[in-house]
Design a protein around this motif. Structure first.
Motif, PDB file in Angstrom:
ATOM      1  N   THR A 214       0.848  -1.197   0.000  1.00 15.16           N
ATOM      2  CA  THR A 214       0.000   0.000   0.000  1.00 15.16           C
ATOM      3  C   THR A 214       0.889   1.255   0.000  1.00 15.16           C
ATOM      4  N   PRO A 215       0.348   2.378  -0.492  1.00 17.25           N
ATOM      5  CA  PRO A 215       1.183   3.570  -0.687  1.00 17.25           C
ATOM      6  C   PRO A 215       1.826   4.090   0.605  1.00 17.25           C
ATOM      7  N   ASN A 216       1.273   3.706   1.754  1.00 17.21           N
ATOM      8  CA  ASN A 216       1.838   4.221   3.012  1.00 17.21           C
ATOM      9  C   ASN A 216       3.038   3.407   3.483  1.00 17.21           C
TER      10      ASN A 216
ATOM     11  N   ALA B   3       6.376  14.112  -3.732  1.00 21.47           N
ATOM     12  CA  ALA B   3       5.282  14.687  -4.519  1.00 21.47           C
ATOM     13  C   ALA B   3       5.778  15.206  -5.863  1.00 21.47           C
TER      14      ALA B   3
ATOM     15  N   ARG C 151       6.339  12.363  -8.187  1.00 22.32           N
ATOM     16  CA  ARG C 151       5.045  11.837  -8.593  1.00 22.32           C
ATOM     17  C   ARG C 151       4.453  12.704  -9.702  1.00 22.32           C
ATOM     18  N   ARG C 152       4.576  14.017  -9.525  1.00 22.69           N
ATOM     19  CA  ARG C 152       4.012  14.917 -10.524  1.00 22.69           C
ATOM     20  C   ARG C 152       4.738  14.752 -11.852  1.00 22.69           C
TER      21      ARG C 152
ATOM     22  N   ARG D 243       3.832  11.612 -13.484  1.00 18.60           N
ATOM     23  CA  ARG D 243       2.463  11.670 -13.999  1.00 18.60           C
ATOM     24  C   ARG D 243       2.378  12.512 -15.259  1.00 18.60           C
TER      25      ARG D 243
ATOM     26  N   ARG E  39       7.255   6.057 -16.226  1.00 17.13           N
ATOM     27  CA  ARG E  39       7.174   5.329 -14.957  1.00 17.13           C
ATOM     28  C   ARG E  39       8.354   4.368 -14.888  1.00 17.13           C
TER      29      ARG E  39
ATOM     30  N   ASP F  63       5.234   8.023   6.987  1.00 13.23           N
ATOM     31  CA  ASP F  63       3.926   7.435   7.263  1.00 13.23           C
ATOM     32  C   ASP F  63       3.494   7.663   8.704  1.00 13.23           C
TER      33      ASP F  63
END
Lengths: 400, 798
Positions: free
Chosen positions: B162-164, B341, B344-345, B348, B353, B450
């Motif tokens: 999971t992402p966390n 972040a 990720r941006r 995206r 990827r 997390d």
């Protein structure tokens, strides 16, 4: 009264067949039975002289004999009747103005006054018997005629069709789920399906760059709004409008940018639940969902809670059901997501409320969500989700 | 993420756990096991000793192989890609292999072309290593014949992290989590994260950071290396988790990535112009990545650049031109920390990827940047030789260590709802490397992204404690019904009524094709417009439905193809439009569609009549319940439907306009092979609910008899019945209770009645609530009514 019959007929004076009236007639008994007072024998006659008595006997006997013959003939005639015309003929023949019984009843004139009640009674008896026989015959003929009408019916023909209708299986499963949750004190809530990213993501603690926000996963509009990707946005809508306690369920559509295949639809149905109060715990969440799945799939259904991650709950769990299908080995399948509402969700909501009411230090809550299509597919063992949007009436009629 | 069990055992010994136990352990730690790939038993390493072609066959050869048993084994083989001396997987008799169709087939001793064949030599796909393969799988030479293939390629777990939990995106991380859960100790390799290499600040011409997306960047210069094939232990490791070995340097960076979760990148120094600058890309800057694609970057993207050009998209992918190749001798090894972040941006927006971006965007442990570099350098020196710079050259600052979290056991108990003692809370957290101190709970750096708040620690306690150990509480509460409850119940009533009178409920997609917007014919949007998606999946689903009729019609068309021509369908659901200004509006509608025969042909009625708009009206009347008699169809000028009517409840100015009914154009039906008339109606449910909202109040039953009078009249054909009906409805006569049409007669031939006329017959009921009417009173009232009727409408009495 049977004791009196000895007197009655031992005199040999009647010559009548000691038929049915031995017991019926107090008159005959009374005439001889000196030791006994017969209530319907005229008191004045009790001490009458013998000649008078003999005379009385002769007239009465003849009359009675005649009446009995009429009755006998009538009953015999009635027994042979096989149509309505002859039934009417016989009625007229015996009971009509010129009928035999009517004629015989004229003989009443000759019956001594004292005997009239006795003979009159006999006359009535005969009339009653004939009338009853006629009525019975009539009823018998009507019954026969009725029966004949139904004789020709082929009761094995199929039923006359009426159009069959029914509710879509999704509606049925959704209603069942709603009914279970309403019973334990949840009310319905709803919200728009065209949502702002704030309601769908930000308020639900979903990071700015979360993959769910990608245009490849979510349908957007030119104005920046989107089609909600889950019904969790109703949590936000509800908390913005109402202070706690909140105890809602929200069935509704969710949209994801998935091509249609056997397991995916771009539009599907979710059922969201939210409970917010001062003291909501994981134990409440567990009890609620266990109850729900036991009601939905049977009390022996195994349910397990597996730790998971969702941005808007902490801790988060996925709920699995043990799927038992005949001929296949048991399998755990994912059925719902749930968890304790993340404090950040309350903070976001309170930030937008005119009157803050969701201080995470003071309140807590749980939330859950599940797919109705999945519930239906498990319940009915539907393996291709496309059946649920084809609306083929051969499919729909299986759930009617 | 693929995790090799053999690789995992480098860190922690799980030989005492069965696969099922490990599966359960991971599952209840919150790590979903998507798949377990186990290679088959009874497959061993075999060396091909000889191969002789069988004459008169294309491909078959008789091979003698060494299967480790000490005796040669004869196998007939049809593959072409081997040579004598190769080692290959050999399936022995009794071995069960996947047949690729979900079943198995068993290897047996057999005969081919008269030669004994005592097993089968296999390709990678046959033993389940790859989905597709050609020829035999040639195994590393070092393997001993007779070694079970499950030892060479032990089970691989496909995990959904999971992402966390980015800390679990490596073998070390997964091992660490598992060890904590079962109370085992990690083997010594844990020290990976510690670095003993001296560091120094980068000079300006070595590394400069100009982007806020990169807080910390390190480089290590290594010169004089020999790039070549990796040794088999390294290749085996990468192959076992589905990675393709490339060369020793690249393989080592991939190994460290999968071992520690730290993405690294090696640049060929010969291909760099000057030092490294970490900067934002210029808008439109082109970048040729090592996947061979050229990407256009934006000013939001961070790049690693030399003095002339971008050589990597930071944390995402290296450039094609600066990568390590066989000719490389000097390299710069990058190990860095990027802001999740931002990666990720970039990933995206650029659409690139990679295993690297996957980890950076979830957050790597900043404290392992140096240690990972050390491990890679150590391996490079071992496997490729060369000489590394004495110092690790660093630029920027590592992010701060996670802050201690204050959390009391009481809070845990409050959230979880059960009495977990403080000792248990401490035991669980400590096992996960979260230790109590005066400042609170100290969180290890690999969990820093997390674990930030007390509730994050509760989650750790809850998941390890397990919900199985939490009692189920069953306490309900009183709740008030909501507006949503009321409208749900209202809709439910309509659904059950319609299904009881023979309608099937349909549920159509709320998305539809713009090409079919024209089918939206029974709505009145009053200047509103349909809503198009910005990026539709395809042109079948590019609009939100503005009405329900298009979906119903599509369902009808499908049903016709499925062989169901007689249809009563309805749908309840939301429809979507927007104002000229662009504000969206969602309304709930009900639509019904009827076409085909009124019934299935049967012995009772071999040729049932077709459904028509009067049947439709019956259905709508049924929905209105006791108010059904107030339903009216008012002819409407609307060329979208034939026989278009406004569906209303009540008459005149006070009537509630609920929607539209009529026939779809037969030409549209014929497009879908529907030859029978298609009657449709679409109503606005909010308006319907409002019109039916008046509470029911019982009206005393009549105590006195009524008196009825019939009227037979001839009227023009084009005089709608509604004109006569509304005459009676509006006629002011307190004694007139009801008026019913009981006959309509027309003669198209004109023999019995002029063809442009129709004869209609009505039955009127007069009654007084307080007494029995005298015949004369009724006559008087009726005569008056007839006169008025004749005055108001073109009628002739018969």
């Amino acid at each position: 009264m049977s004791g009196h019959r000895i007197f009655c007929f031992s005199g040999g004076c009647t010559g009548y067949n000691p038929g049915p009236y031995r017991v019926q007639s107090g008159i005959v008994q009374g005439t001889i039975s000196l030791p006994h007072r017969i209530p319907n024998f005229p008191v004045t006659r009790q001490n009458a002289d013998l000649s008078e008595l003999t005379n009385f006997f002769q007239t009465t006997d003849l009359m009675i004999k005649d009446l009995e013959q009429i009755q006998q003939d009538a009953l015999a005639a009635i027994a042979t009747i096989d149509n309505e015309t002859s039934l009417e003929e016989q009625r007229v023949g015996f009971l009509g103005k010129k009928g035999r019984l009517t004629a015989a009843s004229a003989g009443m004139r000759n019956v001594p006054k004292e005997e009239k009640p006795a003979v009159g009674q006999k006359l009535n008896e005969v009339r009653t018997a004939i009338t009853a026989a006629l009525e019975a015959k009539n009823a018998e003929m009507i019954a026969a005629r009725d029966a004949k009408q139904f004789d020709s019916i082929d009761v094995t023909l199929p039923g006359r069709p009426i159009p069959q209708g029914g509710l879509h299986p999704l509606t049925q499963v959704q209603h069942e789920a709603i009914t279970i949750l309403r019973r334990i004190g949840f009310s319905l809530a709803d919200g728009p399906e065209i949502e702002t990213p704030w309601h769908c993501f930000d308020a639900l603690n979903t990071p700015e760059e979360h993959p769910a926000r990608n245009e490849s996963d979510t349908f957007y509009f030119e104005d920046g709004k989107l089609l909600r990707t889950h019904t969790s946005s109703v949590q936000i809508q509800t908390m913005l409008k109402n202070p706690p306690p909140i105890r809602i369920i929200a069935p509704g559509s969710a949209f994801r940018r998935d091509e249609i295949d056997a397991t995916h639809l771009p539009v599907f149905t979710q059922l969201e639940g939210l409970y917010v109060d001062t003291d909501v715990t994981l134990a409440d969440l567990k009890g609620t969902l266990e109850h729900f799945f036991h009601e939905m799939f049977g009390p022996t259904t195994d349910v397990r809670f597996r730790p998971h991650f969702f941005p808007f709950t902490e801790p988060s769990f996925e709920v699995d059901l043990k799927l038992q299908v005949k001929g296949k080995s048991d399998k755990w399948i994912e059925i719902a997501g749930c968890g304790i509402v993340d404090p950040n969700v309350f903070l976001e909501v309170d930030g937008k409320r005119k009157k803050p009411a969701y201080n995470p230090e003071e309140i807590s809550g749980f939330a859950f969500g599940m797919g109705i299509e999945r519930l239906a597919m498990i319940k009915y063992q539907i393996f291709d989700i496309r059946h649920l949007i084809d609306n083929d009436v051969r499919f729909l009629s299986q759930f009617a | 993420m693929k995790v090799s069990l053999k690789w995992l055992s480098d860190h922690v010994d799980f030989s005492d756990y069965s696969m099922e136990q490990l599966d359960e352990l991971l599952t209840f730690a919150g790590i979903e096991v998507e798949e377990i790939t186990n290679l088959p038993d009874k497959v061993v390493v075999a060396e091909i000793l000889s191969a002789e072609k069988i004459p008169q066959t294309d491909k078959l050869a008789v091979c003698q192989v060494n299967d480790g048993s000490g005796k040669n084994r004869q196998i007939v083989c049809g593959a072409q890609n081997y040579k004598v001396g190769d080692k290959v997987p050999l399936a022995l008799p009794g071995c069960k292999l996947d047949d690729g169709k979900g079943g198995h087939f068993e290897i047996k001793n057999g005969k081919l072309k008269g030669f004994d064949s005592l097993g089968m030599m296999c390709g990678a796909s046959e033993i389940g290593l790859e989905d597709e393969s050609d020829g035999l799988l040639i195994l590393p030479k070092e393997l001993e014949p007779g070694t079970a293939i499950t030892e060479v390629y032990p089970a691989v777990l496909v995990l959904e992290i999971t992402p966390n939990r980015p800390d679990c995106l490596s073998h070390l991380g997964t091992a660490r989590e598992l060890a904590a859960l079962v109370g085992k100790k990690l083997k010594g390799v844990r020290d990976h994260a510690n670095s003993e290499t001296p560091t120094r600040k980068a000079k300006k011409d070595e590394i400069t950071i100009e982007s806020e997306s990169c807080p910390y960047y390190t480089g290590r210069w290594i010169r004089g290396i020999e790039v070549k094939e990796s040794p088999s232990w390294l290749k085996e490791k990468l192959v076992s988790i589905g990675l393709r070995p490339i060369n020793n340097v690249v393989d080592i960076t991939n190994y460290v990535l999968m071992e520690m979760g730290q993405p690294l990148h090696a640049f060929d120094l010969a291909k760099l112009d000057g030092g490294i600058t970490v900067r934002q890309a210029t808008a439109g800057e082109e970048f040729k990545a090592l996947d061979g694609e050229t990407y256009q970057l934006s000013a939001d993207d961070m790049v690693i650049a030399d003095s002339k050009k971008a050589v990597a998209v930071g944390g995402v992918m290296g450039g094609e031109d600066s990568g390590v190749t066989e000719t490389t001798t000097d390299i710069l090894l990058e190990s860095a920390y990027f802001v999740p972040a931002d990666v990720r941006r970039t990933s995206r927006t650029s659409g690139i990827r990679s295993d690297s971006s996957y980890r950076f965007e979830r957050g790597v442990d900043p404290q392992q940047v140096k240690g990972a570099s050390d491990l890679a350098v150590k391996l490079i020196l071992e496997l490729a030789g060369g000489k590394a710079g004495e110092e690790l050259v660093e630029c920027g600052k590592l992010p701060a260590l996670p802050k201690p979290i204050k959390m009391k056991g009481e809070f845990c108990r409050k959230v979880i709802g059960t009495d977990i003692p403080d000792e248990k809370v401490e035991e669980i957290l400590t096992s996960l490397g979260i230790h109590p101190s005066k400042k609170g709970w100290e969180v290890p750096s690999y969990r820093g992204g997390d674990l930030l708040r007390p509730v994050d620690l509760v989650e750790e306690v809850a998941r390890v404690y397990g919900l199985d150990n939490v009692p189920s509480k069953n306490i309900a509460r009183f709740v008030e019904s909501s507006k949503a409850d009321h409208s749900y119940d209202f809709n439910r009533k309509i659904q059950t009524t319609l299904s009881a009178i023979g309608f099937f409920e349909t549920r159509n997609l709320k998305l539809m094709s713009g090409e079919n917007l024209d089918d939206d014919r029974a709505t009145n949007h009053r200047g509103m417009e349909p809503i198009r998606l910005k990026h539709p999946l395809n042109d079948e689903q590019d609009y939100l439905r503005p009405g329900l009729v298009p979906g119903l019609l599509a369902s009808a068309g499908r049903n016709l193809r499925f062989g169901n021509p007689n249809l009563r369908l309805f749908e309840i659901g939301k429809v979507f439009t927007k104002t000229k200004k662009g504000d969206s509006v969602e309304n709930e509608h009900l639509a019904v569609l009827m076409t085909g025969a009124r019934n299935q042909p049967s012995w009772a009625d071999a040729k049932p009549a077709n459904l028509d708009i009067h049947d439709l009206r019956t259905a709508l009347t049924a929905i209105m319940g006791a108010k059904g008699s107030q339903l009216t169809f008012v002819p409407l000028e609307d060329d979208r439907l034939l026989g278009a009517c406004s569906v209303e409840l009540g008459r005149g100015k006070k009537s509630a306009k609920l929607g539209i009914a009529g026939y779809l154009p037969p030409s549209r039906g014929r497009d879908l092979d529907i030859e029978t008339p298609i009657a449709v109606a679409e109503l606005n449910l909010k308006k319907l609910a409002a019109a039916l909202s008046e509470p029911v109040v019982f009206e005393e039953l009549p105590k006195f008899p009524g008196s009825s009078r019939d009227i037979a009249m001839v009227v023009p054909n084009d005089l709608p019945n509604e004109s006569i009906a509304s005459f009676f409805a509006n006629y002011q006569e307190p004694l007139l209770i009801e008026a019913n049409l009981f006959d309509v007669f027309r003669d198209e031939t004109g023999e019995k009645l002029d063809a442009d006329k129709k004869s209609v017959a009505w039955s009127l009921l007069y009654r007084c609530p307080t007494r029995t009417l005298e015949s004369a009173e009724v006559e008087q009232a009726h005569d008056k009514l007839l006169k008025t009727l004749q005055k108001d409408l073109p009628v002739e009495f018969r």
